[in-house]
Design a protein around this motif. Structure first.
Motif, PDB file in Angstrom:
ATOM      1  N   GLY A 114       0.832  -1.192   0.000  1.00 56.93           N
ATOM      2  CA  GLY A 114       0.000   0.000   0.000  1.00 56.93           C
ATOM      3  C   GLY A 114       0.863   1.237   0.000  1.00 56.93           C
ATOM      4  N   ASP A 115       0.276   2.342  -0.419  1.00 56.99           N
ATOM      5  CA  ASP A 115       1.009   3.600  -0.513  1.00 56.99           C
ATOM      6  C   ASP A 115       1.272   4.160   0.876  1.00 56.99           C
ATOM      7  OD1 ASP A 115       2.294   5.682  -1.709  1.00 56.99           O
ATOM      8  OD2 ASP A 115       0.484   6.757  -2.302  1.00 56.99           O
ATOM      9  N   GLY A 116       2.248   5.060   0.974  1.00 60.07           N
ATOM     10  CA  GLY A 116       2.546   5.699   2.249  1.00 60.07           C
ATOM     11  C   GLY A 116       3.305   6.996   2.051  1.00 60.07           C
ATOM     12  N   HIS A 117       3.379   7.778   3.128  1.00 61.06           N
ATOM     13  CA  HIS A 117       4.044   9.079   3.096  1.00 61.06           C
ATOM     14  C   HIS A 117       4.695   9.338   4.455  1.00 61.06           C
ATOM     15  CE1 HIS A 117       0.658   9.178   0.273  1.00 61.06           C
ATOM     16  NE2 HIS A 117       1.384  10.001  -0.464  1.00 61.06           N
ATOM     17  N   ILE A 118       5.561  10.331   4.490  1.00 60.33           N
ATOM     18  CA  ILE A 118       6.120  10.843   5.739  1.00 60.33           C
ATOM     19  C   ILE A 118       5.942  12.349   5.726  1.00 60.33           C
ATOM     20  CG2 ILE A 118       8.241  11.231   7.057  1.00 60.33           C
ATOM     21  CD1 ILE A 118       9.242   8.520   6.014  1.00 60.33           C
ATOM     22  N   TRP A 119       5.492  12.888   6.857  1.00 62.35           N
ATOM     23  CA  TRP A 119       5.414  14.333   7.067  1.00 62.35           C
ATOM     24  C   TRP A 119       6.297  14.654   8.258  1.00 62.35           C
ATOM     25  CZ3 TRP A 119       1.386  11.108   6.037  1.00 62.35           C
ATOM     26  CH2 TRP A 119       0.602  11.379   4.911  1.00 62.35           C
ATOM     27  N   LEU A 120       7.191  15.642   8.120  1.00 60.63           N
ATOM     28  CA  LEU A 120       8.105  15.938   9.218  1.00 60.63           C
ATOM     29  C   LEU A 120       8.386  17.428   9.315  1.00 60.63           C
ATOM     30  CD1 LEU A 120      11.170  16.664   8.011  1.00 60.63           C
ATOM     31  CD2 LEU A 120      11.186  14.213   7.570  1.00 60.63           C
ATOM     32  N   GLY A 121       8.878  17.813  10.474  1.00 56.48           N
ATOM     33  CA  GLY A 121       9.286  19.195  10.724  1.00 56.48           C
ATOM     34  C   GLY A 121      10.090  19.259  12.001  1.00 56.48           C
ATOM     35  N   GLY A 122      10.628  20.418  12.292  1.00 57.13           N
ATOM     36  CA  GLY A 122      11.416  20.587  13.509  1.00 57.13           C
ATOM     37  C   GLY A 122      10.542  20.861  14.722  1.00 57.13           C
ATOM     38  N   VAL A 123      11.071  20.543  15.903  1.00 56.45           N
ATOM     39  CA  VAL A 123      10.308  20.805  17.120  1.00 56.45           C
ATOM     40  C   VAL A 123      10.358  22.292  17.484  1.00 56.45           C
ATOM     41  CG1 VAL A 123      10.676  18.473  17.987  1.00 56.45           C
ATOM     42  CG2 VAL A 123      12.260  20.291  18.664  1.00 56.45           C
ATOM     43  N   ASN A 124      11.293  23.042  16.885  1.00 58.72           N
ATOM     44  CA  ASN A 124      11.322  24.492  17.029  1.00 58.72           C
ATOM     45  C   ASN A 124      11.832  25.083  15.712  1.00 58.72           C
ATOM     46  OD1 ASN A 124      14.179  24.330  17.021  1.00 58.72           O
ATOM     47  ND2 ASN A 124      14.275  24.236  19.259  1.00 58.72           N
ATOM     48  N   GLU A 125      11.940  26.395  15.649  1.00 62.74           N
ATOM     49  CA  GLU A 125      12.311  27.045  14.388  1.00 62.74           C
ATOM     50  C   GLU A 125      13.711  26.664  13.931  1.00 62.74           C
ATOM     51  OE1 GLU A 125      11.737  31.219  14.563  1.00 62.74           O
ATOM     52  OE2 GLU A 125       9.564  31.102  14.854  1.00 62.74           O
ATOM     53  N   ARG A 126      14.653  26.569  14.868  1.00 62.36           N
ATOM     54  CA  ARG A 126      16.029  26.211  14.485  1.00 62.36           C
ATOM     55  C   ARG A 126      16.083  24.778  13.957  1.00 62.36           C
ATOM     56  NH1 ARG A 126      20.316  29.404  15.960  1.00 62.36           N
ATOM     57  NH2 ARG A 126      19.835  31.238  17.235  1.00 62.36           N
ATOM     58  N   ALA A 127      15.378  23.890  14.633  1.00 59.99           N
ATOM     59  CA  ALA A 127      15.353  22.501  14.174  1.00 59.99           C
ATOM     60  C   ALA A 127      14.687  22.391  12.807  1.00 59.99           C
ATOM     61  CB  ALA A 127      14.636  21.633  15.201  1.00 59.99           C
ATOM     62  N   HIS A 128      13.691  23.219  12.560  1.00 59.72           N
ATOM     63  CA  HIS A 128      12.965  23.142  11.296  1.00 59.72           C
ATOM     64  C   HIS A 128      13.857  23.500  10.110  1.00 59.72           C
ATOM     65  CE1 HIS A 128       9.157  22.627   9.236  1.00 59.72           C
ATOM     66  NE2 HIS A 128       9.436  23.682   8.494  1.00 59.72           N
ATOM     67  N   LEU A 129      14.934  24.232  10.357  1.00 58.47           N
ATOM     68  CA  LEU A 129      15.863  24.571   9.281  1.00 58.47           C
ATOM     69  C   LEU A 129      16.534  23.327   8.706  1.00 58.47           C
ATOM     70  CD1 LEU A 129      17.562  27.741  10.824  1.00 58.47           C
ATOM     71  CD2 LEU A 129      15.787  27.673   9.064  1.00 58.47           C
ATOM     72  N   HIS A 130      16.558  22.241   9.486  1.00 56.31           N
ATOM     73  CA  HIS A 130      17.187  20.999   9.028  1.00 56.31           C
ATOM     74  C   HIS A 130      16.210  20.081   8.301  1.00 56.31           C
ATOM     75  CE1 HIS A 130      20.766  21.991  11.335  1.00 56.31           C
ATOM     76  NE2 HIS A 130      20.031  22.151  12.422  1.00 56.31           N
ATOM     77  N   ALA A 131      14.938  20.461   8.255  1.00 55.44           N
ATOM     78  CA  ALA A 131      13.922  19.567   7.702  1.00 55.44           C
ATOM     79  C   ALA A 131      14.185  19.245   6.232  1.00 55.44           C
ATOM     80  CB  ALA A 131      12.533  20.187   7.872  1.00 55.44           C
ATOM     81  N   GLU A 132      14.648  20.211   5.471  1.00 56.61           N
ATOM     82  CA  GLU A 132      14.875  19.978   4.043  1.00 56.61           C
ATOM     83  C   GLU A 132      15.937  18.911   3.813  1.00 56.61           C
ATOM     84  OE1 GLU A 132      16.009  22.425  -0.064  1.00 56.61           O
ATOM     85  OE2 GLU A 132      15.632  23.512   1.804  1.00 56.61           O
ATOM     86  N   ALA A 133      17.028  18.957   4.610  1.00 62.18           N
ATOM     87  CA  ALA A 133      18.096  17.971   4.450  1.00 62.18           C
ATOM     88  C   ALA A 133      17.610  16.570   4.791  1.00 62.18           C
ATOM     89  CB  ALA A 133      19.286  18.344   5.335  1.00 62.18           C
ATOM     90  N   VAL A 134      16.802  16.457   5.841  1.00 69.00           N
ATOM     91  CA  VAL A 134      16.284  15.142   6.227  1.00 69.00           C
ATOM     92  C   VAL A 134      15.300  14.636   5.182  1.00 69.00           C
ATOM     93  CG1 VAL A 134      15.001  13.867   7.981  1.00 69.00           C
ATOM     94  CG2 VAL A 134      16.658  15.606   8.674  1.00 69.00           C
ATOM     95  N   ALA A 135      14.426  15.502   4.706  1.00 67.31           N
ATOM     96  CA  ALA A 135      13.462  15.106   3.686  1.00 67.31           C
ATOM     97  C   ALA A 135      14.170  14.646   2.414  1.00 67.31           C
ATOM     98  CB  ALA A 135      12.514  16.262   3.383  1.00 67.31           C
ATOM     99  N   GLU A 136      15.249  15.306   2.047  1.00 67.47           N
ATOM    100  CA  GLU A 136      15.999  14.922   0.848  1.00 67.47           C
ATOM    101  C   GLU A 136      16.527  13.496   0.964  1.00 67.47           C
ATOM    102  OE1 GLU A 136      19.909  16.381  -1.758  1.00 67.47           O
ATOM    103  OE2 GLU A 136      19.218  17.548  -0.037  1.00 67.47           O
ATOM    104  N   VAL A 137      17.057  13.160   2.145  1.00 69.22           N
ATOM    105  CA  VAL A 137      17.572  11.811   2.362  1.00 69.22           C
ATOM    106  C   VAL A 137      16.453  10.777   2.275  1.00 69.22           C
ATOM    107  CG1 VAL A 137      18.519  10.277   4.126  1.00 69.22           C
ATOM    108  CG2 VAL A 137      19.577  12.491   3.712  1.00 69.22           C
ATOM    109  N   LEU A 138      15.337  11.054   2.910  1.00 69.68           N
ATOM    110  CA  LEU A 138      14.234  10.101   2.913  1.00 69.68           C
ATOM    111  C   LEU A 138      13.636   9.945   1.519  1.00 69.68           C
ATOM    112  CD1 LEU A 138      12.477  11.078   6.268  1.00 69.68           C
ATOM    113  CD2 LEU A 138      14.127   9.253   5.860  1.00 69.68           C
ATOM    114  N   ASN A 139      13.569  11.025   0.779  1.00 64.54           N
ATOM    115  CA  ASN A 139      13.025  10.941  -0.579  1.00 64.54           C
ATOM    116  C   ASN A 139      13.965  10.208  -1.532  1.00 64.54           C
ATOM    117  OD1 ASN A 139      10.458  12.086  -0.350  1.00 64.54           O
ATOM    118  ND2 ASN A 139      11.315  14.151  -0.333  1.00 64.54           N
TER     119      ASN A 139
END
Length: 305
Positions: A143-168
């Motif tokens: 079956g299909d699936g997805h991941i949604w993610l973000g940082g627990v604060n604004e500074r952590a959220h700056l890293h979200a793009e790098a993590v998403a790139e790896v997972l994708n």
């Protein structure tokens, strides 16, 4: 590019993620407390059955004390009741300031991580990928699936793009979510509605697709939504109920991890899901009788000390 990854927890989701990430060319180590399973994984790798066929991924498997840093990303994928001990077991990796991501079910996991790793490096999120462990090193996901993610604060959220790139890169359909707290609560509502009901009845997700099952699941979802709203988390009721409908239609043979734990005679993560909702509902003055009843029924079947 984040290339060196440690996954803490070799359950169904941990093995699924490890297989996908390793197949994507990343260096992956799996950490667990079950030495026998680690020996099998280390010797044979992980076999993944999914809609694309069968794939074999070679990963490193070891106890926490033997995992070496520096690493780029730590994924915490244990059951919620083990989060605090599990994340402490890899505390030595914190010296190199890796990013840490949890896609676990339930509430309280981020707080456990923040006791060990810097909050500015902590991300959280949800996934609707199904995963069933069929052997020590064999996992299936259909079956299909997805991941949604973000940082627990604004500074952590700056890293979200790098993590998403790896997972994708590993075909994990990852989206950066600026309202990830809402998404986490919506996943909690989803899990609270379906997982205990499946555990109590012994039915896979498709077996809950009946008037009685839908009535109970909807009641739990509504109680969870009311609790989140009282706590200032603006959950979208339409979206929660749509996710329940999607699972009932598309993940019909899936056995939720809570049911898998029950069948294996293990403790479930009921306290991180329905139990946590009931505790927060009490604090917020919100009635949650159906959620409480499901929690109690699951507790009645838990292994006794």
């Amino acid at each position: 590019m984040l290339s060196k990854i440690v996954i803490v927890g070799a359950g169904a989701m941990g093995c699924f993620l490890a297989a996908r990430l390793a197949a994507g060319g990343l260096e992956v180590a799996v950490v667990d407390v079950d030495q026998a399973r680690l020996d099998v994984i280390g010797r044979e790798g992980i076999t993944l059955h999914d809609d694309n066929g069968t794939a074999h991924a070679k990963v490193r498997a070891c106890l926490a004390a033997k995992v070496e840093g520096p690493v780029d990303l730590v994924l915490l994928m244990t059951k919620g009741m083990f989060s605090a001990a599990a994340i402490r077991s890899v505390a030595h990796l914190a010296a190199h300031n890796p990013l840490v991501l949890t896609l676990q079910n339930g509430l309280g996991n981020v707080e456990a991580i923040a006791e060990v790793f810097h909050t500015d490096h902590v991300l959280w999120g949800v996934t609707d990928f199904p995963a069933d462990l069929e052997g020590p090193a064999l996992v299936s996901s259909h079956g299909d699936g997805h991941i949604w993610l973000g940082g627990v604060n604004e500074r952590a959220h700056l890293h979200a793009e790098a993590v998403a790139e790896v997972l994708n890169k590993a075909a994990l359909n990852t989206v950066i979510d600026p309202e990830v707290r809402v998404s986490v609560w919506e996943k909690v509502a989803f899990n609270a509605a379906l997982n205990p009901l499946s555990t109590i009845t012994g039915l896979p997700v498709g077996g809950l697709d009946c008037p009685e099952g839908r009535r109970i699941a909807t009641a739990v979802a509504e109680e969870t939504i009311a609790t989140a709203t009282a706590l200032g988390v603006p959950i979208d009721p339409v979206r929660v109920l749509a996710k329940i409908d999607f699972a009932l239609a598309n993940h019909r043979t899936h056995k939720p991890s809570m049911l898998q734990d029950r069948l294996a005679g293990r403790r479930t993560e009921i306290e991180s899901i329905n139990g946590a909702i009931v505790r927060m509902a009490e604090q917020a003055g919100v009635p949650a009788p159906t959620t409480r009843m499901l929690a109690d029924l699951v507790r009645m079947g838990e292994p006794r000390a």
